[in-house]
Scaffold this motif. Structure first.
Motif, PDB file in Angstrom:
ATOM      1  N   ASP A  65      43.737 -25.508 -23.204  1.00 30.69           N
ATOM      2  CA  ASP A  65      42.698 -25.053 -22.289  1.00 30.69           C
ATOM      3  C   ASP A  65      43.316 -24.557 -20.985  1.00 30.69           C
ATOM      4  O   ASP A  65      42.921 -23.526 -20.448  1.00 30.69           O
ATOM      5  CB  ASP A  65      41.727 -26.206 -22.007  1.00 30.69           C
ATOM      6  N   GLU A  73      42.337 -16.487 -15.930  1.00 30.70           N
ATOM      7  CA  GLU A  73      42.358 -16.285 -14.487  1.00 30.70           C
ATOM      8  C   GLU A  73      43.130 -15.005 -14.156  1.00 30.70           C
ATOM      9  O   GLU A  73      42.706 -14.186 -13.355  1.00 30.70           O
ATOM     10  CB  GLU A  73      43.032 -17.476 -13.812  1.00 30.70           C
ATOM     11  N   ASP A  76      41.100 -12.052 -15.250  1.00 26.50           N
ATOM     12  CA  ASP A  76      40.003 -11.848 -14.298  1.00 26.50           C
ATOM     13  C   ASP A  76      40.511 -11.167 -13.051  1.00 26.50           C
ATOM     14  O   ASP A  76      39.933 -10.218 -12.542  1.00 26.50           O
ATOM     15  CB  ASP A  76      39.402 -13.212 -13.894  1.00 26.50           C
TER      16      ASP A  76
ATOM     17  N   ARG B 260      40.126 -28.499 -11.983  1.00 26.73           N
ATOM     18  CA  ARG B 260      39.696 -28.020 -13.301  1.00 26.73           C
ATOM     19  C   ARG B 260      39.476 -29.196 -14.270  1.00 26.73           C
ATOM     20  O   ARG B 260      38.600 -29.154 -15.094  1.00 26.73           O
ATOM     21  CB  ARG B 260      40.776 -27.093 -13.827  1.00 26.73           C
ATOM     22  N   TYR B 261      40.299 -30.214 -14.147  1.00 22.89           N
ATOM     23  CA  TYR B 261      40.199 -31.369 -15.039  1.00 22.89           C
ATOM     24  C   TYR B 261      40.035 -32.630 -14.197  1.00 22.89           C
ATOM     25  O   TYR B 261      40.995 -33.353 -13.951  1.00 22.89           O
ATOM     26  CB  TYR B 261      41.450 -31.470 -15.921  1.00 22.89           C
ATOM     27  N   MET B 303      36.689 -32.028 -18.991  1.00 20.88           N
ATOM     28  CA  MET B 303      37.024 -30.629 -19.159  1.00 20.88           C
ATOM     29  C   MET B 303      35.724 -29.817 -19.154  1.00 20.88           C
ATOM     30  O   MET B 303      34.735 -30.222 -19.742  1.00 20.88           O
ATOM     31  CB  MET B 303      37.745 -30.428 -20.483  1.00 20.88           C
ATOM     32  N   GLY B 304      35.754 -28.713 -18.464  1.00 21.02           N
ATOM     33  CA  GLY B 304      34.551 -27.884 -18.410  1.00 21.02           C
ATOM     34  C   GLY B 304      34.775 -26.561 -19.102  1.00 21.02           C
ATOM     35  O   GLY B 304      35.884 -26.041 -19.130  1.00 21.02           O
ATOM     36  N   LYS B 306      33.015 -22.550 -19.470  1.00 16.49           N
ATOM     37  CA  LYS B 306      32.103 -21.671 -18.749  1.00 16.49           C
ATOM     38  C   LYS B 306      30.669 -21.892 -19.205  1.00 16.49           C
ATOM     39  O   LYS B 306      29.747 -21.944 -18.411  1.00 16.49           O
ATOM     40  CB  LYS B 306      32.503 -20.219 -18.976  1.00 16.49           C
ATOM     41  N   LEU B 345      36.408 -22.160 -11.695  1.00 17.86           N
ATOM     42  CA  LEU B 345      36.400 -22.238 -13.156  1.00 17.86           C
ATOM     43  C   LEU B 345      35.728 -21.000 -13.755  1.00 17.86           C
ATOM     44  O   LEU B 345      36.201 -20.437 -14.732  1.00 17.86           O
ATOM     45  CB  LEU B 345      35.656 -23.491 -13.611  1.00 17.86           C
ATOM     46  N   LEU B 346      34.641 -20.569 -13.116  1.00 21.48           N
ATOM     47  CA  LEU B 346      33.879 -19.462 -13.684  1.00 21.48           C
ATOM     48  C   LEU B 346      34.538 -18.115 -13.425  1.00 21.48           C
ATOM     49  O   LEU B 346      34.363 -17.185 -14.187  1.00 21.48           O
ATOM     50  CB  LEU B 346      32.459 -19.460 -13.124  1.00 21.48           C
TER      51      LEU B 346
END
Lengths: 511, 403
Positions: A65, A73, A76, B260-261, B303-304, B306, B345-346
């Motif tokens: 991940d 990133e 983007d 992020r985590y 953990m995420g 989107k 994150l997004l």
């Protein structure tokens, strides 16, 4: 009592058996229990193991991940960077002013590219010693701050190391930077970091075809911002764009300057010409006035000369001896010629200065020609010239002053007679030509050399030929004709073949 | 109730402030002929670059009699999207709601609990004898332990009063953040607004991060400091997951990774884990968080994605549309406290989160918010009786209407 004793004995027995049974049962239960416990323990162990395995998998997932996010990133950043770059390119390329180019790199655009700070410097190699650095733009710094580090960068002479390295550079040091050759470059990068207060940055030299123009650096103060290789490429593209635009601006500047110079010269020359023209006009006017004055002054005594000559020739003062009479007649003839010359001169100067009033009316060409052919008939006969006129019946009239047009014919036909040898031909023709009528007078005379065709209408110009030595003329007739035709808003021209006669054509507006 | 938003991107803070108020007026004017004096409160959010004294001077000149509250954010969130260099103003005019504002300065030099109590006391005094409905707080996002400060507030206002708010932020430099109170701009400060009288308050808080791997027990902690996890230094958890062969990771990298985590604390009865990310790492491997982490708590690495993060925003906003108990009146405007980490994150999809919130709230509802360094909101599980907690990485939305 006995019962009591027995009871106690039995009780003891019973208790003993009971205890035995209980111990036995407990033993069995315990035996089962430990077995279950062992099973349970094994179970827990298994669970623990799968949990650990799960955790290992989680680690894998997290790492993947992280990798994915990093790529995302970067992607983007690249995409939004490209968008911004496109906008920036458009903003830059729409200006052709070298100084404006850099002011178009606004702070907001720098931020959109993912940087907090940016600055651009131009090299100035014109002075001796260390190359001077000129601050072209700065974002995220205040003016003083930017000027200060600009000075510091100059003192450290960092630029030399960067130029030696190549056009792209960044705080992402390439592999093997530690070796001896790269040490200088590495040091330069560190210096920029310290002097400009950046934890990471990317930059590019701006080159034009004349060499390195300067450099642009964008970077971040915060250690949290991550620099990617994409940033380097982006800066490279931007620098290329800057270089091209600067070149264009310079080219435009040059073109603009030379254009201005050209315009200035044209203006100057035009002024010179117009003042020359007005001088010529002045002279021409004076000439006309002079000719007119002189002619008038000449005419008065000439009239007396002619008068006295005719008196003498007429024998009113007594019969003259023959030789004297001959001389007197010569005086008379020459006086006539002189009068004609002076009259022509006067006419020209009058028409030229617009002093002649034309009585414009519709005229019938045929009538005018008939009128003049009567005058010339004796001459035709004398030289045995065949005269013909070809005028279409339905020819419209012309807008003209009858007297003046007659003079045109008299001059043209007179010339034709003069230059046509005996037995020759003279013809007049006319035709409609759009809104005008063209009239041509043709002869079968000696013709006019081609190089003289243009000049014959000039005042006092006479074609130099054998014939002209004997044929008399003032050199004013055709000039007068030209003036008259032009005063009628018409045109006159001649065409000829040497030895095959000439044709004079003039056009007049149709009625 | 009248409400309107104005946003300016002018580079001069003074002009930007005035411009934002003017724009808000323009939006409010066609609805009413009310004059300036009747604006009940102005919420102001600005990015760090515009957070200057002149900003508030400009705003205050336009609104001399209106209490001005707010703070700096890492970005401004409004129906028009996200702005990274802007100031936005939300003007509210209500005859039914009372907004009691106060501020507490120099928090770094005070006992946090006492300071919280003082802030609450001051707002209570200003509110007077009306029922209280909620407490909005804007506090410095760089304060290391805001939990005790919040405890102080709770002690004064009652533990079940919802406390919702955001921790002020700068442009991700983590250097200095600002809080606005009338014409004063400060750091190390908290600004509180006690909402009372006939107000309807609804809120939603979600993050969308999912637990991963096996749970671990916090073996030693005090307040916001996690000392050991499973009897190993707290940072070892990150070493295990991210380090090559579990080698130690630098402190800076851990802070970056924890955005992020983050760590998730299991809370019984709650739909989501309570998130904590590291704001500092001590030499002994302890992790400094913004919110408390109780000793013995069961935590997991979170953990995420989107998708889940966007879904969470939609749910948080959706909560405002639900009618709860006697409060069947709708809310009329909303404040959004969105963690900067979600923006990170997004990435380019960040604007989709704002869109999701907009869609959930309904196109016509004005809302204003900022990217925070932490969110404050209640937990809804029964065991916690609606007690407010400090959150990370979440989006907290409060909606306010009239009863």
């Amino acid at each position: 009592m006995i019962l009591d004793k027995i009871d106690i004995g039995v009780l003891v027995n019973i208790l003993g058996i009971g205890a035995f049974i209980a111990a036995f049962c407990l033993g069995i239960v315990l035996l089962f229990k430990t077995d279950e416990g062992r099973k349970l323990k094994a179970y827990i162990k298994q669970l623990q193991k799968s949990l650990d395995e799960l955790d290992e998998q989680a680690k894998l997932i997290v790492k993947t991940d992280l990798e994915l996010n990093k790529t995302q990133e970067e992607l983007d950043k690249k995409i939004s960077g490209l968008y911004t770059l496109q906008r920036l390119s458009r903003a830059i390329s729409t200006t052709l002013d070298e100084n404006q180019i850099f002011t178009r790199i606004e702070e907001s655009l720098v931020k959109e590219l993912g940087f907090e700070k940016a600055f651009a410097l131009a090299f100035d190699n014109t002075k001796e010693g260390l190359p001077n650095l000129i601050l072209k733009m700065h974002a995220g710094y205040d003016e003083d701050e930017a000027e200060r580090f600009c000075q510091k960068l100059k003192e450290k002479n960092i630029m030399a190391a960067l130029i030696k390295h190549g056009s792209l550079f960044s705080s992402l040091l390439p592999e093997g930077t530690n070796n001896y050759k790269r040490a200088e470059f590495k040091q330069a990068i560190e210096e920029i970091k310290t002097i400009c207060g950046l934890s990471s940055f990317s930059g590019s030299l701006i080159s034009t075809k004349d060499g390195y123009y300067g450099l642009i650096i964008m970077g971040n103060e915060s250690a949290l911002s991550v620099l990617t290789e994409g940033d380097e490429e982006m800066l490279g593209i931007l620098a290329t764009q800057l270089g091209q635009t600067i070149e264009n601006a310079k080219l435009f500047e040059e073109t603009f300057r030379s254009h201005q110079e050209l315009e200035r010269r044209v203006k100057e020359r035009t002024q010179e010409l117009s003042s020359a023209l007005s001088a010529i006009q002045q002279i021409s006017k004076r000439k006309s006035e002079f000719v007119s004055a002189v002619s008038h002054e000449l005419r008065t005594p000439l009239t007396s000369i002619k008068g006295y000559a005719s008196i003498l020739a007429g024998g009113q003062l007594g019969e003259l001896p023959k030789p004297a009479k001959e001389r007197i007649e010569k005086i008379n003839r020459h006086s006539n010629e002189l009068t004609e010359l002076i009259n022509n001169l006067l006419d020209i100067s009058r028409i030229e200065s617009g002093r002649v009033e034309l009585k414009i009316e519709p005229q019938d060409i045929r009538q005018i020609i008939e009128g003049i052919s009567d005058i010339f008939m004796p001459h035709f006969k004398e030289k045995n010239i065949a005269f013909s006129s070809d005028i279409p019946e339905k020819l419209p009239g012309v807008l003209a002053d009858a007297n003046q047009i007659r003079r045109v014919f008299i001059n043209l036909v007179g010339n034709a007679i003069k230059y046509t040898p005996a037995g020759g031909k003279i013809s007049i023709s006319a035709r409609k030509d759009n809104g005008s009528i063209s009239v041509s007078v043709s002869d079968s005379g000696c013709g006019i050399p081609e190089e003289d065709l243009e000049k014959i209408f000039d005042e006092f110009y006479r074609v130099s030929s054998q014939d002209n030595q004997t044929i008399k003329g003032t050199g004013l007739g055709l000039s007068l004709v030209k003036y008259i035709v032009e005063a009628h808003k018409g045109k006159i021209w001649a065409s000829s073949k040497a030895g095959a006669g000439s044709t004079f054509t003039f056009s007049l507006p149709a009625a | 109730m009248l409400k309107a938003i104005g946003l300016s991107k002018n580079k001069d803070p003074y002009i930007a402030g005035k411009e934002a108020v003017h724009l808000a007026y323009k939006n409010i004017k066609p609805l009413s002929t009310k004059n300036v004096k009747e604006i009940s409160i102005a919420f102001v959010f600005a990015t760090a670059q515009l957070s200057r004294e002149s900003l508030l001077k400009g705003i205050k000149e336009e609104l001399p009699n209106t209490p001005v509250v707010g703070c700096s954010g890492a970005g401004i969130i409004s129906p028009s999207g996200i702005d990274l260099n802007a100031v936005a103003v939300l003007l509210v005019s209500s005859e039914k709601i009372k907004f009691a504002c106060a501020q507490e300065i120099n928090l770094d030099k005070k006992d946090p609990r006492l300071a919280g109590q003082t802030l609450a006391k001051n707002t209570l005094r200003k509110l007077g004898p009306y029922p209280r409905e909620a407490f909005i707080i804007f506090m410095d996002g760089l304060i290391k332990n805001p939990s005790r400060f919040i405890s102080g507030i709770k002690e004064m206002l009652g533990t079940s009063l919802p406390i919702i708010g955001g921790a002020s932020a700068d442009d991700l430099k983590f250097e200095k953040t600002y809080q606005f109170f009338d014409n004063k701009i400060s750091s190390n400060c908290a600004v509180g607004v006690l909402i009372g009288e006939s107000a309807v308050v609804k809120f939603g808080i979600r993050h969308g991060w999912k637990p991963l791997g096996k749970s671990r027990i916090v073996t030693e902690s005090s307040g916001n400091l996690i000392k050991t996890i499973e009897n190993k230094p707290a940072t070892s958890m990150y070493d295990e997951y991210f380090g090559k062969d579990s080698k130690k990771i630098e402190a800076e990298k851990i802070i970056y990774l924890s955005v992020r985590y983050p760590l998730g604390i299991y809370v019984e009865g709650e739909k989501e884990y309570l998130l904590r990310n590291a704001v500092g790492v001590e030499k002994d491997g302890s992790i400094v968080c913004q919110g408390d982490v109780p000793q013995g708590a069961s935590i997991k690495l979170m953990m995420g994605t989107k998708e889940s993060v966007l879904q969470a925003a939609q749910e948080a906003a959706g909560a405002l549309k639900k009618s709860i108990g006697i409060y069947n009146k709708p809310v009329e405007f909303a404040l959004v406290f969105d963690s900067f980490s979600r923006n990170r994150l997004l990435g380019r999809a960040a604007k989709n989160e704002v869109e999701a919130i907009k869609t959930s709230l309904g196109e016509d509802m004005p809302f204003l918010g900022f990217y925070t360094y932490g969110e404050q909101a209640p937990l809804s599980a029964l065991n916690y009786r609606g007690q407010s907690h400090f959150h990370n990485e979440s989006v907290a939305i409060i909606g306010i209407g009239e009863q």
